[in-house]
Design an enzyme around this catalytic site. Structure first.
Site, PDB file in Angstrom:
ATOM      1  NE  ARG A 132      -3.865   0.278   2.153  1.00  0.00           N
ATOM      2  CZ  ARG A 132      -4.640   0.734   3.132  1.00  0.00           C
ATOM      3  NH1 ARG A 132      -4.659   0.124   4.307  1.00  0.00           N
ATOM      4  NH2 ARG A 132      -5.390   1.810   2.940  1.00  0.00           N
ATOM      5  CB  CYS A 158      -2.020   3.248   9.480  1.00  0.00           C
ATOM      6  SG  CYS A 158      -3.376   3.645  10.608  1.00  0.00           S
TER       7      CYS A 158
END
Length: 292
Positions: free
Chosen positions: A183, A241
């Site tokens: 990611r 995150c």
């Protein structure tokens, strides 16, 4: 400040095993993953005796807040009501746990510390370590008498969107990206509108805080890990995150290593929705010389 608790120590405090002498803690079970956000059925199938189920999406975030990412922090009043539903009283020790290495339970750890609860610990090794130690599980729901604890937010450091940008873009700070490496690199993005990472952020997947047994690495090993990522103790550190959940695990790991770090609650879910904010892909942390 102790961050972790071992299964045998928790069992003793709960009166399940011999040796308990301190106050009995309130145990909170935070079953949640991005793929399976509702962990109630897993909780009902087997949990630490007396553990109260925590609905991460509903109780550890305030979705009435807009523009602050997918899991905005709850208000002081809302979190006070939540703490009381859990049966918490001011001064109670708390143990938080999940079945994913503490990666969701750490959000409860961080919020409780932020709310002024002094004694909050994460069950090291999560539910699997409890099982492996041979301790029992209960099934069904746990009903608690309401508590009277009051949240007093401000116990933990946060950074906002601009402050996170400043940390990432300056040689005077480090911003860690706690998401999976793919990611960060922009190879996949399952939920947010743009793939990649904040320019200047350093990839530090949360899962690397844990050993093969699902327990946190030792303090020395964590210090070595973060030193390799450019954290020297002399410059400010922040973590983000997708939406401020697993980044709390990063903050906990940094605390175990003796490093104070701030959480960026909005995280990439906020940043990626701001078209004026750049997003970069690839493995390099800076695309990218520091801007200032």
């Amino acid at each position: 400040m102790r961050i972790l608790i071992e299964p045998d120590e928790l069992a003793a405090l709960l009166g399940i095993a011999a040796g308990g002498s301190a106050a009995r803690p309130v145990v909170l079970d935070v079953r949640w993953t991005l793929a399976e956000p509702d962990g109630r059925e897993a909780y009902r199938a087997g949990h630490v005796p007396g553990a109260v189920y925590v609905d991460l999406d509903a109780e550890l975030a305030d979705h009435a807040v807009t523009g602050e990412g997918r899991h905005p922090l709850p208000t002081e009043a809302a979190f006070t009501a939540t703490m009381r539903r859990w049966g918490l009283h001011d001064g109670d020790p708390v143990v938080v746990m999940d079945d994913a290495g503490g990666t969701s339970a750490a959000r409860a750890w961080w919020l409780l510390r932020h709310a002024g609860v002094e004694d909050v610990r994460i069950l090291d090794g999560a539910l699997s370590a409890w099982r492996e130690a041979g301790h029992p599980l209960d099934t069904g729901d746990v009903e608690t008498e309401p508590g009277d604890a009051t949240a007093r937010l401000g116990g933990m450091r946060t950074v906002d969107l601009d402050e996170a940008d400043a940390l990432a873009s300056s040689a005077r700070g480090v911003l860690l990206d706690a998401r999976a490496g793919e990611r960060y690199r922009g190879e996949v993005e399952p939920i947010d509108p743009r793939a990649g990472h904040i320019p200047g952020a350093v990839s530090a997947p949360t899962i690397d805080n844990l050993g093969p047994d699902g327990r946190f690495l030792s303090a020395d090993a964590l210090r070595d890990r973060f030193a390799a990522l450019g954290i020297d103790g002399a410059h400010p550190v922040g973590a983000y995150c997708g939406s401020g959940i697993t980044a709390a695990h990063e903050v906990a790991a940094l605390a175990i290593a003796g490093i104070d770090a701030a959480l960026y609650p909005g995280s990439f879910s906020q940043w990626s929705r701001r078209p004026e904010r750049p997003v970069v892909t690839g493995a390099a942390p800076k695309g990218d010389a520091p801007r200032a």
